[in-house]
Scaffold this motif. Structure first.
Motif, PDB file in Angstrom:
ATOM      1  N   HIS A  41     -19.544  48.776 134.673  1.00  0.00           N
ATOM      2  CA  HIS A  41     -19.743  47.940 135.871  1.00  0.00           C
ATOM      3  C   HIS A  41     -19.322  46.661 135.534  1.00  0.00           C
ATOM      4  O   HIS A  41     -19.852  46.261 136.299  1.00  0.00           O
ATOM      5  CB  HIS A  41     -19.669  48.471 137.240  1.00  0.00           C
ATOM      6  N   PRO A  42     -18.577  45.909 135.202  1.00  0.00           N
ATOM      7  CA  PRO A  42     -18.679  44.914 134.438  1.00  0.00           C
ATOM      8  C   PRO A  42     -17.904  43.251 136.275  1.00  0.00           C
ATOM      9  O   PRO A  42     -16.914  43.976 136.443  1.00  0.00           O
ATOM     10  CB  PRO A  42     -17.833  44.676 134.083  1.00  0.00           C
ATOM     11  N   LEU A  43     -18.777  42.267 135.956  1.00  0.00           N
ATOM     12  CA  LEU A  43     -18.142  41.313 137.069  1.00  0.00           C
ATOM     13  C   LEU A  43     -16.241  41.042 135.818  1.00  0.00           C
ATOM     14  O   LEU A  43     -16.388  41.302 134.585  1.00  0.00           O
ATOM     15  CB  LEU A  43     -18.935  40.101 137.012  1.00  0.00           C
ATOM     16  N   LYS A  44     -15.318  40.407 137.014  1.00  0.00           N
ATOM     17  CA  LYS A  44     -14.380  39.857 135.859  1.00  0.00           C
ATOM     18  C   LYS A  44     -14.536  39.107 135.952  1.00  0.00           C
ATOM     19  O   LYS A  44     -13.712  38.058 134.889  1.00  0.00           O
ATOM     20  CB  LYS A  44     -13.110  40.102 137.015  1.00  0.00           C
ATOM     21  N   SER A  45     -15.114  37.955 136.687  1.00  0.00           N
ATOM     22  CA  SER A  45     -14.762  36.067 136.117  1.00  0.00           C
ATOM     23  C   SER A  45     -16.271  35.955 135.794  1.00  0.00           C
ATOM     24  O   SER A  45     -17.283  35.894 136.034  1.00  0.00           O
ATOM     25  CB  SER A  45     -14.714  35.462 137.100  1.00  0.00           C
ATOM     26  N   GLU A  71      -9.425  33.103 132.033  1.00  0.00           N
ATOM     27  CA  GLU A  71      -9.089  31.690 131.918  1.00  0.00           C
ATOM     28  C   GLU A  71      -9.491  31.574 133.606  1.00  0.00           C
ATOM     29  O   GLU A  71     -10.008  31.370 134.104  1.00  0.00           O
ATOM     30  CB  GLU A  71      -7.560  32.203 132.335  1.00  0.00           C
ATOM     31  N   GLN A  72     -10.226  29.857 133.801  1.00  0.00           N
ATOM     32  CA  GLN A  72     -10.769  28.965 134.162  1.00  0.00           C
ATOM     33  C   GLN A  72      -9.949  28.012 134.816  1.00  0.00           C
ATOM     34  O   GLN A  72      -8.984  27.218 134.597  1.00  0.00           O
ATOM     35  CB  GLN A  72     -11.392  27.824 133.751  1.00  0.00           C
ATOM     36  N   SER A  73      -9.733  28.104 135.936  1.00  0.00           N
ATOM     37  CA  SER A  73      -8.836  27.184 137.355  1.00  0.00           C
ATOM     38  C   SER A  73      -9.662  25.772 137.110  1.00  0.00           C
ATOM     39  O   SER A  73      -9.336  24.906 137.957  1.00  0.00           O
ATOM     40  CB  SER A  73      -8.095  27.778 138.144  1.00  0.00           C
ATOM     41  N   GLN A  74     -10.959  26.461 136.527  1.00  0.00           N
ATOM     42  CA  GLN A  74     -11.919  24.738 137.470  1.00  0.00           C
ATOM     43  C   GLN A  74     -12.439  25.131 136.722  1.00  0.00           C
ATOM     44  O   GLN A  74     -13.120  25.962 136.125  1.00  0.00           O
ATOM     45  CB  GLN A  74     -12.645  25.383 139.062  1.00  0.00           C
ATOM     46  N   THR A  75     -13.516  23.861 136.182  1.00  0.00           N
ATOM     47  CA  THR A  75     -14.680  23.219 135.650  1.00  0.00           C
ATOM     48  C   THR A  75     -16.023  24.548 135.793  1.00  0.00           C
ATOM     49  O   THR A  75     -16.536  24.589 137.288  1.00  0.00           O
ATOM     50  CB  THR A  75     -15.316  22.123 136.053  1.00  0.00           C
ATOM     51  N   LEU A  76     -16.854  24.919 135.430  1.00  0.00           N
ATOM     52  CA  LEU A  76     -17.577  26.022 134.944  1.00  0.00           C
ATOM     53  C   LEU A  76     -18.923  24.985 135.285  1.00  0.00           C
ATOM     54  O   LEU A  76     -19.751  24.138 134.475  1.00  0.00           O
ATOM     55  CB  LEU A  76     -17.979  27.205 133.754  1.00  0.00           C
ATOM     56  N   SER A  98     -12.434  34.096 124.405  1.00  0.00           N
ATOM     57  CA  SER A  98     -12.203  33.067 124.600  1.00  0.00           C
ATOM     58  C   SER A  98     -12.002  32.406 125.724  1.00  0.00           C
ATOM     59  O   SER A  98     -11.151  33.265 127.167  1.00  0.00           O
ATOM     60  CB  SER A  98     -10.454  32.813 123.837  1.00  0.00           C
ATOM     61  N   ILE A  99     -12.831  31.232 127.025  1.00  0.00           N
ATOM     62  CA  ILE A  99     -12.755  30.330 127.536  1.00  0.00           C
ATOM     63  C   ILE A  99     -11.990  29.267 127.730  1.00  0.00           C
ATOM     64  O   ILE A  99     -11.565  28.626 126.721  1.00  0.00           O
ATOM     65  CB  ILE A  99     -14.072  30.390 127.703  1.00  0.00           C
ATOM     66  N   SER A 100     -10.300  29.254 128.182  1.00  0.00           N
ATOM     67  CA  SER A 100      -9.680  28.264 128.247  1.00  0.00           C
ATOM     68  C   SER A 100      -9.052  27.850 129.615  1.00  0.00           C
ATOM     69  O   SER A 100      -9.063  29.079 130.620  1.00  0.00           O
ATOM     70  CB  SER A 100      -8.189  29.111 127.511  1.00  0.00           C
ATOM     71  N   GLY A 101      -9.041  26.661 129.729  1.00  0.00           N
ATOM     72  CA  GLY A 101      -8.386  25.974 130.351  1.00  0.00           C
ATOM     73  C   GLY A 101      -7.001  25.980 130.920  1.00  0.00           C
ATOM     74  O   GLY A 101      -6.937  25.936 132.221  1.00  0.00           O
ATOM     75  N   GLY A 102      -6.633  26.937 130.074  1.00  0.00           N
ATOM     76  CA  GLY A 102      -4.919  27.043 129.952  1.00  0.00           C
ATOM     77  C   GLY A 102      -4.634  28.169 131.050  1.00  0.00           C
ATOM     78  O   GLY A 102      -5.655  29.456 131.339  1.00  0.00           O
ATOM     79  N   LYS A 103      -3.176  28.882 130.722  1.00  0.00           N
ATOM     80  CA  LYS A 103      -2.721  30.038 131.566  1.00  0.00           C
ATOM     81  C   LYS A 103      -1.994  30.726 130.785  1.00  0.00           C
ATOM     82  O   LYS A 103      -0.943  30.317 130.329  1.00  0.00           O
ATOM     83  CB  LYS A 103      -2.496  29.870 133.199  1.00  0.00           C
ATOM     84  N   GLU A 104      -2.355  31.902 130.802  1.00  0.00           N
ATOM     85  CA  GLU A 104      -0.905  32.996 129.822  1.00  0.00           C
ATOM     86  C   GLU A 104      -0.308  33.371 130.455  1.00  0.00           C
ATOM     87  O   GLU A 104      -0.188  33.783 131.279  1.00  0.00           O
ATOM     88  CB  GLU A 104      -1.962  34.709 129.475  1.00  0.00           C
ATOM     89  N   ILE A 105       1.404  32.904 129.585  1.00  0.00           N
ATOM     90  CA  ILE A 105       2.039  33.261 130.182  1.00  0.00           C
ATOM     91  C   ILE A 105       2.618  34.161 129.813  1.00  0.00           C
ATOM     92  O   ILE A 105       3.250  33.775 128.072  1.00  0.00           O
ATOM     93  CB  ILE A 105       2.738  31.956 130.664  1.00  0.00           C
ATOM     94  N   PRO A 106       3.531  35.544 129.535  1.00  0.00           N
ATOM     95  CA  PRO A 106       4.163  36.575 128.845  1.00  0.00           C
ATOM     96  C   PRO A 106       5.406  35.713 128.707  1.00  0.00           C
ATOM     97  O   PRO A 106       5.898  35.066 128.749  1.00  0.00           O
ATOM     98  CB  PRO A 106       4.317  37.407 129.627  1.00  0.00           C
ATOM     99  N   LEU A 107       5.186  36.162 127.126  1.00  0.00           N
ATOM    100  CA  LEU A 107       6.294  35.359 126.274  1.00  0.00           C
ATOM    101  C   LEU A 107       8.078  36.379 126.923  1.00  0.00           C
ATOM    102  O   LEU A 107       8.840  35.378 127.501  1.00  0.00           O
ATOM    103  CB  LEU A 107       6.854  35.556 124.913  1.00  0.00           C
ATOM    104  N   SER A 108       8.312  37.842 127.872  1.00  0.00           N
ATOM    105  CA  SER A 108       8.990  37.559 128.300  1.00  0.00           C
ATOM    106  C   SER A 108       8.938  36.943 128.964  1.00  0.00           C
ATOM    107  O   SER A 108      10.533  36.990 130.363  1.00  0.00           O
ATOM    108  CB  SER A 108       8.615  38.753 128.942  1.00  0.00           C
TER     109      SER A 108
END
Length: 172
Positions: A41-45, A71-76, A98-108
């Motif tokens: 039962h892991p945490l998400k963030s 995906e990170q929207s704020q500094t940890l 992968s820890i990313s300050g970006g946001k994954e956008i579906p190619l669709s």
């Protein structure tokens, strides 16, 4: 021989006991921040894991990240409010994290340009290759596009776009 065996058993005991003494918090992109933070039962963030770790007084804490993109929207901020004795953040076994300050956008979400005025400004050879993304619809704020590079004053980085790990050009 006895001395070597004794040293080996002592080393094994110390490493095994220290692993058992650590408080482990599991995180997965498929988890839930209201979960217990266990393997099943892991945490998400990562932020939720840091907050949970911050409540553990004088404990050695290990935050274990399961495979995926975080995906990170704020500094940890690590160690700013922690009462723990030590903190380790690591991937689970050899999983890719992968820890990313970006946001994954579906190619669709990439669509052919539909605005006839914009299409008319494009070279004929490029018209079928140019795509557009409605960032407002995805709730992704675009920062001001501006010149950058050698000799210009420093300022926060502007938005970048990648598709399949390759950088794409942005236009206004």
């Amino acid at each position: 021989m006895k001395h070597s065996l004794l040293m080996l058993l002592t080393f094994w005991g110390c490493t095994t006991l220290s692993a058992w003494a650590e408080k482990q918090i599991f995180v997965s992109p498929k988890g839930n921040d209201r979960a217990a933070g266990t393997f099943t039962h892991p945490l998400k963030s990562i932020q939720a894991a840091l907050e949970k770790a911050g409540t553990l007084e004088n404990e050695d804490v290990q935050i274990i990240l399961r495979k995926g993109i975080y995906e990170q929207s704020q500094t940890l901020e690590i160690g700013s409010s922690g009462k723990y004795a030590s903190l380790t953040i690591c991937p689970y076994q050899n999983e890719k994290v992968s820890i990313s300050g970006g946001k994954e956008i579906p190619l669709s979400t990439m669509k052919k340009v539909s605005d006839k005025k914009i299409i008319a400004r494009l070279p004929e050879s490029a018209r079928k290759q140019i795509r557009e993304i409605d960032f407002n619809r995805l709730n992704i704020p675009m920062t001001d596009l501006r010149p950058s590079g050698f000799g210009r004053p420093s300022s926060p980085a502007w938005s970048e776009l990648f598709a399949n790990d390759a950088p794409l050009s942005l236009s206004r």
